[in-house]
Design a protein around this motif. Structure first.
Motif, short mmCIF file in Angstrom:
data_model
loop_
_atom_site.label_atom_id
_atom_site.label_comp_id
_atom_site.label_asym_id
_atom_site.label_seq_id
_atom_site.Cartn_x
_atom_site.Cartn_y
_atom_site.Cartn_z
N ASN A 229 0.81 -1.23 0.00
CA ASN A 229 0.00 0.00 0.00
C ASN A 229 0.84 1.28 0.00
O ASN A 229 0.39 2.34 0.42
CB ASN A 229 -0.96 0.03 1.21
N THR A 230 2.12 1.18 -0.44
CA THR A 230 2.93 2.39 -0.59
C THR A 230 3.43 2.46 -2.03
O THR A 230 3.61 1.43 -2.70
CB THR A 230 4.15 2.40 0.36
N THR A 231 3.66 3.65 -2.49
CA THR A 231 4.18 3.85 -3.84
C THR A 231 5.61 4.35 -3.77
O THR A 231 6.07 4.84 -2.72
CB THR A 231 3.33 4.88 -4.60
N LEU A 232 6.28 4.23 -4.87
CA LEU A 232 7.66 4.72 -4.93
C LEU A 232 7.71 6.21 -4.64
O LEU A 232 8.59 6.68 -3.91
CB LEU A 232 8.26 4.41 -6.31
N GLN A 233 6.78 6.96 -5.16
CA GLN A 233 6.77 8.41 -4.94
C GLN A 233 6.60 8.74 -3.46
O GLN A 233 7.24 9.66 -2.95
CB GLN A 233 5.65 9.07 -5.76
N GLN A 234 5.78 7.98 -2.77
CA GLN A 234 5.60 8.21 -1.34
C GLN A 234 6.91 7.95 -0.58
O GLN A 234 7.24 8.67 0.35
CB GLN A 234 4.48 7.30 -0.80
N GLU A 235 7.61 6.92 -1.00
CA GLU A 235 8.89 6.61 -0.35
C GLU A 235 9.93 7.69 -0.66
O GLU A 235 10.72 8.08 0.20
CB GLU A 235 9.40 5.24 -0.81
N ILE A 236 9.93 8.17 -1.90
CA ILE A 236 10.88 9.24 -2.27
C ILE A 236 10.63 10.48 -1.43
O ILE A 236 11.57 11.16 -0.99
CB ILE A 236 10.76 9.54 -3.78
N GLU A 237 9.36 10.77 -1.16
CA GLU A 237 9.03 11.96 -0.37
C GLU A 237 9.51 11.86 1.08
O GLU A 237 9.68 12.88 1.75
CB GLU A 237 7.51 12.18 -0.41
N LYS A 238 9.80 10.65 1.54
CA LYS A 238 10.33 10.47 2.89
C LYS A 238 11.84 10.80 2.94
O LYS A 238 12.39 11.01 4.02
CB LYS A 238 10.12 9.03 3.36
N GLY A 239 12.47 10.82 1.78
CA GLY A 239 13.91 11.05 1.73
C GLY A 239 14.68 9.75 1.82
O GLY A 239 14.14 8.70 2.14
N ALA A 240 15.97 9.82 1.52
CA ALA A 240 16.84 8.64 1.55
C ALA A 240 17.44 8.48 2.94
O ALA A 240 17.51 9.44 3.72
CB ALA A 240 17.94 8.76 0.51
N THR A 241 17.90 7.28 3.24
CA THR A 241 18.63 7.03 4.48
C THR A 241 20.13 7.02 4.19
O THR A 241 20.55 6.84 3.04
CB THR A 241 18.23 5.69 5.10
N PHE A 242 20.93 7.19 5.24
CA PHE A 242 22.38 7.17 5.06
C PHE A 242 22.83 5.80 4.54
O PHE A 242 23.74 5.70 3.72
CB PHE A 242 23.09 7.50 6.37
N ASP A 243 22.19 4.73 5.01
CA ASP A 243 22.52 3.39 4.55
C ASP A 243 22.30 3.26 3.05
O ASP A 243 23.14 2.70 2.33
CB ASP A 243 21.67 2.36 5.30
#
Length: 230
Positions: A159-173
């Protein structure tokens, strides 16, 4: 024994740095692969100071802002208000070596005093992360690389989209995994802010006269200050 020859602590440390550099270059001949002496872009990070007969390899995230200001101040007596104002340097004749013809490049590489500033690669990586990725969408580097690293290394939840994940920002890992991926492929997609030293300054092919470490810059930069008359 360097001490027996009466060298100072600073000069002894320089000798140790060059010995270490020579050893690594001999053990890892692939470090020379990115150097193409006939390609002008090979020299795009080498700032030319004809006034003082110096070449400085401007490695991003390794005190380059400080050194740009030192060179500019030696010409104008002023500090740069916008350190990345390329036209400001060019007005003073401070340009990069790739803007010269091959005979002019060769002459400067042969005769000028050459300076490379280095920084622990992990510290430099963290600095690049802090400056470009901790505020998503605020920097062009994020817009270019951020979505790609998330797409490559983040497993999407239900129930998540790539765009939603991109909006969260990247992690250092994810950032570190992305940088490692680029290095193990062709390495040419690296952003300059984390591209390895050997791909920008070519220390296994260009014979530098001074290696400054960011960690000991206050002592190391005295030689540069003296040559700049500061």
């Amino acid at each position: 024994n360097p001490t027996a020859r009466g060298c100072t602590n600073h000069m002894c440390s320089q000798e140790q740095r060059f010995q270490l550099l020579k050893s690594h270059c001999e053990k890892n001949p692939q470090l020379k692969d990115s150097y193409d002496e006939d390609n002008e872009q090979t020299y795009s990070r080498l700032l030319v100071d004809d006034k003082h007969k110096l070449l400085y390899c401007a490695l991003p995230k390794a005190a380059s802002t400080t050194f740009y200001n030192m060179f500019y101040y030696s010409y104008t007596g002023k500090l740069l208000k916008q350190v990345h104002c390329k036209s400001c340097w060019e007005e003073q004749g401070l340009v990069f070596l790739n803007q010269f013809s091959k005979p002019e490049r060769d002459q400067r590489l042969r005769d000028y005093y050459k300076i490379m500033v280095v920084r622990h690669p992990l510290d430099r990586l963290v600095s690049g992360w802090n400056g470009k990725y901790t505020r998503p969408y605020s920097h062009a580097t994020w817009r270019l690389h951020g979505p790609r690293m998330i797409e490559m290394f983040r497993k999407l939840q239900e129930n998540t989209t790539l765009q939603q994940e991109i909006e969260k920002g990247a992690t250092f890992d994810e950032f570190v995994r992305y940088v490692n991926y680029l290095e193990t492929t062709d390495g040419e997609d690296h952003n300059q802010h984390w591209r390895p030293h050997h791909r920008l300054c070519h220390p296994c092919s260009i014979h530098y006269d001074l290696i400054v470490k960011v960690e000991t810059m206050q002592e190391d930069s005295k030689v540069v200050l003296h040559k700049l008359g500061l």
